[in-house]
Design an enzyme around this catalytic site. Structure first.
Site, PDB file in Angstrom:
ATOM      1  N   GLY A  39     -61.846 -71.970 -55.410  1.00  0.00           N
ATOM      2  CA  GLY A  39     -60.887 -73.366 -55.073  1.00  0.00           C
ATOM      3  C   GLY A  39     -61.161 -74.555 -55.946  1.00  0.00           C
ATOM      4  O   GLY A  39     -61.476 -75.785 -55.791  1.00  0.00           O
ATOM      5  N   SER A  40     -61.318 -74.087 -57.393  1.00  0.00           N
ATOM      6  CA  SER A  40     -61.341 -74.744 -58.552  1.00  0.00           C
ATOM      7  C   SER A  40     -62.555 -75.880 -58.450  1.00  0.00           C
ATOM      8  O   SER A  40     -62.606 -77.071 -58.855  1.00  0.00           O
ATOM      9  CB  SER A  40     -60.184 -76.016 -58.561  1.00  0.00           C
ATOM     10  OG  SER A  40     -59.906 -76.411 -59.827  1.00  0.00           O
ATOM     11  N   SER A  47     -63.500 -66.955 -58.563  1.00  0.00           N
ATOM     12  CA  SER A  47     -63.950 -68.238 -59.130  1.00  0.00           C
ATOM     13  C   SER A  47     -65.276 -68.833 -58.545  1.00  0.00           C
ATOM     14  O   SER A  47     -66.159 -67.943 -58.604  1.00  0.00           O
ATOM     15  CB  SER A  47     -62.758 -69.251 -58.760  1.00  0.00           C
ATOM     16  OG  SER A  47     -62.954 -70.571 -59.415  1.00  0.00           O
TER      17      SER A  47
END
Length: 549
Positions: A157-158, A245
């Protein structure tokens, strides 16, 4: 059905004989057999399942797939449990309905990033609350073979947002397309293991609690799945965790913090940006008067003492107020080398093989940096500069994705761990909105892994090669989960070797084979990694100046 007939006989005898029952009572009697029938059907389709905490009622979403959404795996991290390690989920006397997603954890939405990938509206519409430690399960219908291998997904989620309530993370197609597989997705307090992080709930940096509690959430979810998944048709002795990520960093962190674990049997890990800087600072900085924790605490009238009273004060603040203060202050809440979930000497631990030695699958996307550079350009300038976009994106991809993946894969091979490595190269209009500045960007492979490319909000149909590659990738991931040690070899994917000149790296979506893998030598992609240590500080300075990450 015998019970239904007994109730029907009793009901008819009451109605036909002398009775002073009210009309309401008679209606109730008439409804009883139908209620019993409903319970009987729910039991027979396998959607009513007993867990350690109590029964949960799921749903049969197709003739071949059962689904449970929003099952609590820990107690709500609210009140005095805010910023604390997750506690066991409470027991229930009644049946919990799990037919709708649970709350998502509080998050800060990266607006431009989500706009570019077509997910902003969906992320904004999910129910959000601090009571968010829940998970979802997709399992085969009881008419199909049971005891399937388990794939547990940890979202990214960045580093600021994320939720399991995302169409791309739906496990239905995985289970529909393959036997011997169960999919689990979880929510967890934003456990960002790298700067920049703007979320206090997973990494509060509180001097009273110097531990990365978001990572402990993931531990708790794994333990819950191990204890309960057999009741849902899963095999607790075949659990594989995978993530992307920030989720990939969390998966890697689990491997280093649980070197002797006996639960997790496999570890696919999509690229985790900032992997080489996943820990930061020392305990003294958290107690300083100018720390992020004390800055936010002071703004909330909780003082800067760093004591129990300060902690209790912040725990009493409504979560919305707390999140808004973090956003307005711009303070960062980063990971901490607490010696339990993260370590300051990860490179040496990796080189020494001090990690969980289970089969390992690692991958990167060919153009990881595209989405970050384009998002920054759009947000800052409202236009892109193609040459700058490409150069900066390629630098990010090389230094923060490809080379760390190469190092990690090499360390696993040196430790005797069965290892596979890929680079995803597919570019599809339905995932890029036909934007020429977006190629195989960070996270673009996820819809193909889950087979959820149809969830795209862009007005483009999936291509035939995209569909074919998705089918191949799903098959590979299932083969890995079913048998982490040899499943991929049997699938036709050669294991990653110590000689970089061997054709063992799988290029996925390459123009030579757009619907499947092309096996190439890793040396072709890693030739520039020898100078990474020299150039990394320079690239970081440029990235920081432009505000790309």
């Amino acid at each position: 059905m015998k019970r239904v007939l007994i109730f029907r006989h009793y009901t008819l005898s009451v109605l036909s004989g002398p009775c002073r029952c009210s009309r309401y009572t008679m209606i109730v009697f008439l409804l009883v057999p139908f209620l019993v029938l409903g319970v009987t059907l729910a039991q027979s389709d396998g959607t009513l399942v007993s867990t350690v905490q109590g029964p949960v009622q799921g749903s049969l979403i197709s003739s071949s797939v059962r689904q449970w959404l929003g099952i609590p795996y820990a107690s709500p991290p609210t009140g005095t449990l805010r910023f604390q390690a997750p506690q066991p989920a409470p027991s229930r006397a009644g049946t919990l309905s799990t037919t709708a997603f649970g709350n998502s954890c509080p998050a800060i939405l990266g607006t431009e990033f989500l706009l570019l990938v077509g997910m902003l509206q969906q992320q904004e519409s999910v129910p959000v609350d601090e009571d968010c430690l829940n998970l979802n399960i997709w399992a085969p219908a009881t008419s199909r073979p049971q005891g399937g291998a388990v794939l547990l997904w940890v979202y990214g989620g960045s580093y600021q947002f994320g939720t399991s309530n995302t169409p791309y993370y739906n496990g239905q197609t995985f289970v529909e397309n393959f036997d011997d597989i169960v999919i689990v997705t979880i929510n967890y307090r934003r456990s960002n293991t790298s700067p920049p992080s703007l979320n206090i709930f997973g990494f509060p940096n509180a001097p009273q609690q110097l531990i990365n509690i978001g990572l402990l959430d993931i531990d708790a979810a794994i333990q819950w799945v191990y204890a309960n998944i057999a009741a849902f048709g899963g095999d607790p002795d075949r659990i594989t965790i995978f993530g992307e990520s920030a989720g990939a960093i969390a998966v890697d962190a689990y491997a280093f913090s649980h070197p002797d674990d006996t639960i997790v049997k496999g570890q696919p890990s999509y690229i985790a940006l900032f992997e080489s800087t996943s820990v930061s600072t020392d305990s003294a900085s958290f107690s300083a008067s100018n720390s992020s924790w004390n800055t936010v605490a002071s703004a909330l009238d909780c003082g800067t003492a760093g004591d129990a009273a300060q902690l209790a004060c912040i725990q009493a603040v409504p979560w919305q107020t707390l999140l808004n203060e973090v956003i307005s202050s711009g303070e960062s809440f980063n990971s901490y080398a607490d010696g339990q979930t993260l370590f300051s000497d990860v490179p040496s631990r990796s080189a020494d093989g001090n990690f969980l030695k289970v089969p390992f699958l690692v991958g990167t996307n060919a153009d990881e940096g595209d989405i970050f550079v384009v998002a920054a350009e759009q947000e800052d300038f409202n236009f892109t500069i193609p040459v700058v976009t490409t150069v900066l994106s390629d630098a990010i991809t090389e230094l923060l994705a490809n080379c760390p993946a190469s190092q990690e894969a090499g360390d696993r091979v040196s430790a005797g761990v069965p290892t596979w490595r890929y680079i995803f190269e597919g570019v599809y209009p339905d995932l890029t909105d036909d934007n020429p500045n977006l190629r195989a960007y960070h996270s673009s492979e996820i819809p193909l892994v889950f087979g959820t490319y149809e969830a795209s909000t862009f007005p483009y149909a999936p291509t035939s090669s995209e569909i074919a590659l998705s089918s191949w990738m799903q098959g590979a991931w299932v083969a890995f989960a079913q048998d982490p040690g040899t499943g991929l070899a049997n699938y036709g994917w050669p294991s990653y070797g110590s000689l970089p000149i061997l054709d063992t790296l799988a290029e996925l979506g390459n123009s030579n084979n757009p619907g499947g893998p092309t096996y190439s030598a890793a040396a072709t992609f890693d030739v520039g990694c020898a100078v990474v240590n020299v150039l990394t500080p320079v690239v970081y300075d440029v990235i920081s100046f432009l505000g790309v990450l």
